[in-house]
Scaffold this active site. Structure first.
Site, PDB file in Angstrom:
ATOM      1  N   THR A  99      11.551  93.784  31.224  1.00 32.51           N
ATOM      2  CA  THR A  99      11.355  93.329  30.141  1.00 32.51           C
ATOM      3  C   THR A  99      10.439  93.059  29.377  1.00 32.51           C
ATOM      4  O   THR A  99       9.275  93.797  29.778  1.00 32.51           O
ATOM      5  CB  THR A  99      11.953  91.060  29.889  1.00 32.51           C
ATOM      6  OG1 THR A  99      10.554  90.818  30.416  1.00 32.51           O
ATOM      7  CG2 THR A  99      13.084  91.077  30.753  1.00 32.51           C
ATOM      8  N   GLY A 129       9.457  96.361  27.637  1.00 30.43           N
ATOM      9  CA  GLY A 129      10.123  97.819  27.854  1.00 30.43           C
ATOM     10  C   GLY A 129       9.332  98.335  27.008  1.00 30.43           C
ATOM     11  O   GLY A 129       9.462  99.328  26.698  1.00 30.43           O
ATOM     12  N   TYR A 149      -2.794  80.159  27.698  1.00 30.57           N
ATOM     13  CA  TYR A 149      -1.345  81.423  27.784  1.00 30.57           C
ATOM     14  C   TYR A 149      -2.382  81.297  29.647  1.00 30.57           C
ATOM     15  O   TYR A 149      -1.214  82.081  30.089  1.00 30.57           O
ATOM     16  CB  TYR A 149      -2.970  82.746  27.307  1.00 30.57           C
ATOM     17  CG  TYR A 149      -2.195  83.588  28.013  1.00 30.57           C
ATOM     18  CD1 TYR A 149      -1.051  84.712  27.744  1.00 30.57           C
ATOM     19  CD2 TYR A 149      -3.047  84.272  29.009  1.00 30.57           C
ATOM     20  CE1 TYR A 149      -1.046  85.992  28.283  1.00 30.57           C
ATOM     21  CE2 TYR A 149      -3.150  85.790  29.273  1.00 30.57           C
ATOM     22  CZ  TYR A 149      -2.077  86.203  28.846  1.00 30.57           C
ATOM     23  OH  TYR A 149      -1.929  87.667  29.188  1.00 30.57           O
TER      24      TYR A 149
HETATM   25  P1  NAP Z   1       2.432  93.880  24.520  1.00 33.15           P
HETATM   26  O1  NAP Z   1       2.210  95.657  24.235  1.00 33.15           O
HETATM   27  O2  NAP Z   1       1.990  93.440  23.219  1.00 33.15           O
HETATM   28  O3  NAP Z   1       4.143  93.761  25.310  1.00 33.15           O
HETATM   29  C1  NAP Z   1       4.271  92.860  25.523  1.00 33.15           C
HETATM   30  C2  NAP Z   1       5.536  93.049  25.489  1.00 33.15           C
HETATM   31  O4  NAP Z   1       6.719  91.870  25.301  1.00 33.15           O
HETATM   32  C3  NAP Z   1       6.799  93.156  24.100  1.00 33.15           C
HETATM   33  O5  NAP Z   1       7.670  94.610  24.990  1.00 33.15           O
HETATM   34  C4  NAP Z   1       7.438  92.278  23.224  1.00 33.15           C
HETATM   35  O6  NAP Z   1       8.477  92.744  22.782  1.00 33.15           O
HETATM   36  C5  NAP Z   1       7.560  91.411  25.003  1.00 33.15           C
HETATM   37  N1  NAP Z   1       8.294  90.258  24.087  1.00 33.15           N
HETATM   38  C6  NAP Z   1       6.823  89.497  23.561  1.00 33.15           C
HETATM   39  N2  NAP Z   1       7.131  87.848  23.431  1.00 33.15           N
HETATM   40  C7  NAP Z   1       9.044  88.294  23.781  1.00 33.15           C
HETATM   41  C8  NAP Z   1       9.959  87.911  23.394  1.00 33.15           C
HETATM   42  N3  NAP Z   1      10.152  86.097  23.280  1.00 33.15           N
HETATM   43  N4  NAP Z   1      11.560  88.228  24.067  1.00 33.15           N
HETATM   44  C9  NAP Z   1      11.611  89.631  24.749  1.00 33.15           C
HETATM   45  N5  NAP Z   1      10.363  90.431  24.461  1.00 33.15           N
HETATM   46  C10 NAP Z   1       9.253  89.666  24.618  1.00 33.15           C
HETATM   47  O7  NAP Z   1       1.481  93.431  25.913  1.00 33.15           O
HETATM   48  P2  NAP Z   1       1.425  94.166  27.275  1.00 33.15           P
HETATM   49  O8  NAP Z   1       0.131  94.261  27.020  1.00 33.15           O
HETATM   50  O9  NAP Z   1       2.121  95.096  27.538  1.00 33.15           O
HETATM   51  O10 NAP Z   1       1.851  92.885  27.877  1.00 33.15           O
HETATM   52  C11 NAP Z   1       3.099  93.020  28.714  1.00 33.15           C
HETATM   53  C12 NAP Z   1       2.530  91.481  29.577  1.00 33.15           C
HETATM   54  O11 NAP Z   1       1.783  92.025  30.018  1.00 33.15           O
HETATM   55  C13 NAP Z   1       2.868  90.837  29.098  1.00 33.15           C
HETATM   56  O12 NAP Z   1       3.325  89.600  30.077  1.00 33.15           O
HETATM   57  C14 NAP Z   1       1.203  90.078  28.969  1.00 33.15           C
HETATM   58  O13 NAP Z   1       0.631  88.333  29.030  1.00 33.15           O
HETATM   59  C15 NAP Z   1       0.782  90.821  29.948  1.00 33.15           C
HETATM   60  N6  NAP Z   1      -0.627  90.762  30.722  1.00 33.15           N
HETATM   61  C16 NAP Z   1      -1.137  92.138  29.786  1.00 33.15           C
HETATM   62  C17 NAP Z   1      -2.908  92.572  29.572  1.00 33.15           C
HETATM   63  C18 NAP Z   1      -3.491  92.832  28.767  1.00 33.15           C
HETATM   64  O14 NAP Z   1      -4.397  93.194  28.696  1.00 33.15           O
HETATM   65  N7  NAP Z   1      -3.170  94.292  27.943  1.00 33.15           N
HETATM   66  C19 NAP Z   1      -3.291  91.571  30.787  1.00 33.15           C
HETATM   67  C20 NAP Z   1      -2.972  90.586  31.356  1.00 33.15           C
HETATM   68  C21 NAP Z   1      -1.726  90.411  32.014  1.00 33.15           C
HETATM   69  P3  NAP Z   1       8.380  92.379  21.442  1.00 33.15           P
HETATM   70  O15 NAP Z   1       7.580  92.470  20.642  1.00 33.15           O
HETATM   71  O16 NAP Z   1       9.275  93.130  20.741  1.00 33.15           O
HETATM   72  O17 NAP Z   1       9.529  91.881  21.734  1.00 33.15           O
END
Ligand code: NAP
Length: 249
Positions: A12, A14, A150
């Site tokens: 998810t 992705g 968060y």
């Molecule tokens: P990202 O590029 O913004 O990806 C977030 C993803 O979640 C996107 O594919 C988005 O797709 C999807 N998403 C958000 N809300 C959604 C919803 N209501 N239903 C379905 N899909 C949803 O950021 P990322 O860094 O890859 O984040 C991925 C995960 O890693 C998250 O859980 C984030 O909290 C975690 N994380 C990230 C970091 C970091 O520094 N990057 C650090 C710790 C944890 P759509 O917007 O198209 O829905």
């Protein structure tokens, strides 16, 4: 031999960042991968970028009917799921003195409730002996200003992994969390109003990481590949930080 040869996986979130890197890596390792996200155009781009053995299914994890439609499609097309990566998530930084009910509810709805029902509704399709990986964050054990909602969602997600490991052990389904530190993805831009502010944020995070740089989405994909595959066959209920040492020192 590819590590995920013949496996069916769902990632998810992705269509972007960490989830996209995981999906790409899984396909390279022989899996067929379903990816989801709310933005159809980003999904189409991600599917085109990955190229083969991938399908995009638009959906919002806040809408339980979208999850039902997703699993109905996977069931009809593949009849099973071997690996679930529940990775969708959002950050809406707000200090406790300025937090709004709307934002608080949205972050919990997506990061906690959406993730829990993503897992619950996958269980009938998930094969015994399968693997679930959830994306938490090192924020689950830190006190970063403006991250109270968060960080609490990510602590909830970490907690789920313990309970679900106990609940699913008779089906030999392993459940683990990966906790990224700051990774260079669009979620960093979502926390800033301007490009300059986003760059400042990147510099600030990088300076706080012992390895002196942000992580890449591919580095999280490597850890998730480990947790999803037989390489981690005796690993269950853990939270694996992948953060350049940020939470350890
Ligand atoms: P990202 O590029 O913004 O990806 C977030 C993803 O979640 C996107 O594919 C988005 O797709 C999807 N998403 C958000 N809300 C959604 C919803 N209501 N239903 C379905 N899909 C949803 O950021 P990322 O860094 O890859 O984040 C991925 C995960 O890693 C998250 O859980 C984030 O909290 C975690 N994380 C990230 C970091 C970091 O520094 N990057 C650090 C710790 C944890 P759509 O917007 O198209 O829905």
């Amino acid at each position: 031999m590819a590590k995920l040869h013949g496996k069916v996986a769902l990632v998810t979130g992705g269509n972007s960042g960490i989830g996209l890197a995981i999906a790409k890596r899984f396909v390279e390792e022989g899996a067929f991968v379903y990816i989801t996200g709310r933005r159809e155009a980003e999904l189409d781009k991600a599917v085109a970028m990955i190229g083969g053995r991938v399908a995009g299914v638009q959906g919002d994890v806040q809408r339980l009917e979208d999850l039902d439609r997703l699993y109905a499609q996977i069931g009809a097309e593949k009849g099973r799921l071997d690996i679930l990566v529940a990775n969708s998530g959002v950050i809406e930084p707000q200090r406790i003195d300025e937090i709004t009910e709307e934002s608080f509810d949205r972050v919990f709805d997506i990061n906690v409730k959406g993730l829990a029902f993503t897992v619950k509704k996958a269980l009938p399709l998930l094969k015994d002996g399968g693997s679930i990986v959830v994306t938490s964050s090192i924020a689950n054990c830190k006190g970063f200003p403006a991250y109270s909602a968060y960080s609490a969602t990510k602590a909830a997600v970490r907690s789920f992994v313990r309970t679900w490991t106990a609940e699913l052990k008779d089906r030999r389904i392993r459940v683990n969390a990966v906790s990224p530190g700051p990774i260079d993805t669009p979620i960093l831009d979502s926390q800033a109003k301007t490009k300059d502010q986003a760059n400042e944020l990147r510099e600030r995070f990088a300076a706080a990481i012992p390895l002196n740089r942000l992580g890449s989405p591919g580095e999280i994909a490597s850890a998730v590949l480990f947790l999803s595959s037989d390489e981690s066959s005796f690993v269950a209920g853990v939270d694996l930080p992948v953060d350049g040492g940020m939470s350890a020192l």
